[in-house]
Design a protein around this motif. Structure first.
Motif, short mmCIF file in Angstrom:
data_model
loop_
_atom_site.label_atom_id
_atom_site.label_comp_id
_atom_site.label_asym_id
_atom_site.label_seq_id
_atom_site.Cartn_x
_atom_site.Cartn_y
_atom_site.Cartn_z
N ARG A 216 -6.34 8.35 -0.10
CA ARG A 216 -5.58 7.23 0.43
C ARG A 216 -4.91 7.57 1.77
O ARG A 216 -4.64 6.68 2.57
CB ARG A 216 -4.51 6.80 -0.58
CG ARG A 216 -5.07 6.10 -1.82
CD ARG A 216 -3.98 5.86 -2.84
NE ARG A 216 -4.47 5.12 -3.99
CZ ARG A 216 -4.21 3.83 -4.22
NH1 ARG A 216 -3.47 3.14 -3.37
NH2 ARG A 216 -4.67 3.22 -5.29
N GLY B 246 0.81 -1.21 0.00
CA GLY B 246 0.00 0.00 0.00
C GLY B 246 0.85 1.26 0.00
O GLY B 246 0.56 2.21 -0.73
N GLU C 150 2.52 1.75 -3.40
CA GLU C 150 1.61 2.35 -4.38
C GLU C 150 1.46 3.85 -4.15
O GLU C 150 1.42 4.63 -5.10
CB GLU C 150 0.25 1.66 -4.30
CG GLU C 150 0.28 0.20 -4.76
CD GLU C 150 -1.06 -0.48 -4.55
OE1 GLU C 150 -1.96 0.15 -3.95
OE2 GLU C 150 -1.21 -1.65 -4.98
N LEU C 151 1.39 4.23 -2.86
CA LEU C 151 1.31 5.66 -2.55
C LEU C 151 2.57 6.39 -3.01
O LEU C 151 2.51 7.52 -3.52
CB LEU C 151 1.12 5.84 -1.04
CG LEU C 151 -0.30 6.16 -0.56
CD1 LEU C 151 -0.35 6.16 0.96
CD2 LEU C 151 -0.79 7.47 -1.12
N GLU D 252 -6.68 11.82 -5.25
CA GLU D 252 -6.42 10.39 -5.01
C GLU D 252 -5.50 10.20 -3.81
O GLU D 252 -5.74 9.33 -2.95
CB GLU D 252 -5.79 9.78 -6.26
CG GLU D 252 -5.42 8.31 -6.14
CD GLU D 252 -6.63 7.40 -6.04
OE1 GLU D 252 -6.48 6.25 -5.57
OE2 GLU D 252 -7.73 7.83 -6.43
#
Length: 358
Positions: free
Chosen positions: A194, A74, A77-78, A190
């Protein structure tokens, strides 16, 4: 079983050739280690891929390998989203420079009057130029807000001669600029979605002078919210390579270069340090001016970036709010030394100094 991947960029992250392998093996019940290649380098002159594999296996068998910090999927991806957004922001700055070059090539010097040529007034003037309007008075009349007080100067700066090919280039670049602006806003939404569970951490980092919302997001994504993996703030600074190098032999101190680290984290910290150095009434600005006078601006900025990273470490680890020490903190800590040096300098000019407490 364990699998060892030899990192190629100092061990701070997975190098590009290793990323697909790491992504495939992750979640397969294996303990993956990404190891700094400099720590396991074989003896020069006896190096082959087979010997390298044997040497790595031997080191792993004896427990001599230390895995690098690899964030979870995660956070990775960030990182990709935030780094891509920073690339778009840099590309937007390059497009603005190209627009300014085209406009000045037509002898139009509106940048000497308008600070930001892509603001509301500047954008309206650029759109009019792209549409073929050449009347400098009409262009100056598009000014808005406080810029209306500079209409005569703006009319003089907007007087020029723009050709058809320059209009075509300007129109294309404005379209590209609008596209980049839309993409950056979409990535902002986005990333904010997140990072919503970490809103408290972002607000604490945002309180540091010179750090804005985007810089806070970049720093948090690069180092992660969990500070337990770093025993002290010095360990975090060493991992990020924003601290002086340590290279001493036979009593002689050699290069103190910071070394290669995370370029995205360093870039964000240095940007925040430059912003903090231009503010007033805080400890970071005072630290910059003290060091810049002796060591130069670039070394001083990296020292301020080091301080900012240590502040971030304590804010995240202790879950506390930022409290500035004040612009006079460094002077008060060494008050007697400053007093002695000031008296010595005045006495060198031939004066007698008497000190009396206020």
């Amino acid at each position: 079983s364990r699998t060892v991947l030899r990192g190629g960029n100092g061990g701070n992250a997975v190098s590009l050739p290793d990323k697909p392998v790491y992504n495939l093996l992750e979640g397969q019940g294996l303990t993956l280690l990404v190891v700094n290649a400099q720590h396991i380098k074989a003896v020069p002159g006896r190096k082959t891929d087979v010997k390298d594999a044997e040497w790595i296996a031997d080191l792993l068998h004896h427990g001599l390998l230390q895995g690098s910090y690899i964030p979870d999927r995660g956070q990775r991806e960030l990182r990709e989203l935030v780094r891509y957004r920073r690339s778009l922001i840099q590309e937007r700055a390059r497009v603005v420079n190209r627009i300014q070059k085209v406009v000045e090539g037509a002898n139009i010097k509106i940048s000497s009057v308008i600070t930001d040529i892509t603001g509301v007034s500047g954008r309206a003037i650029l759109e009019a130029l792209a549409q073929g309007i050449e009347d400098s008075v009409a262009l100056a009349a598009l000014a808005r807000g406080r810029l209306q007080r500079k209409v005569p100067a703006l009319a003089e700066a907007a007087h020029g001669l723009m050709g058809s090919h320059q209009r075509m280039m300007l129109k294309s670049q404005l379209h590209h600029l609008e596209f980049l602006r839309g993409e950056i806003e979409r990535l902002d939404r986005e990333v904010a979605m997140r990072l919503k569970p970490l809103e408290g951490a972002i607000e604490r980092i945002d309180e540091i002078p010179g750090i804005g919302r985007r810089i806070a997001e970049e720093v948090l994504v690069e180092i992660g919210p969990d500070m337990e993996r770093f025993p002290t703030a010095a360990h975090l600074a060493s991992w990020a390579r924003v601290c002086p190098g340590n290279n001493e032999s036979a009593g002689k101190r050699k290069s103190g270069a910071t070394g290669r680290g995370n370029p995205w984290l360093r870039s964000a910290l240095v940007e925040g340090a430059w912003a903090a150095a231009r503010t007033k009434g805080n400890c970071l600005a005072a630290r910059y001016h003290r060091l810049a006078a002796r060591r130069g601006s670039k070394r001083a900025i990296l020292a301020v970036a080091h301080t900012i990273l240590k502040m971030v470490y304590h804010l995240l680890r202790d879950q506390v709010r930022y409290q500035d020490l004040g612009a006079n903190y460094l002077d008060q800590r060494d008050g007697q030394g400053i007093l002695r040096r000031a008296v010595r300098r005045i006495e060198c000019l031939g004066y007698k100094v008497t000190i009396e407490a206020a």
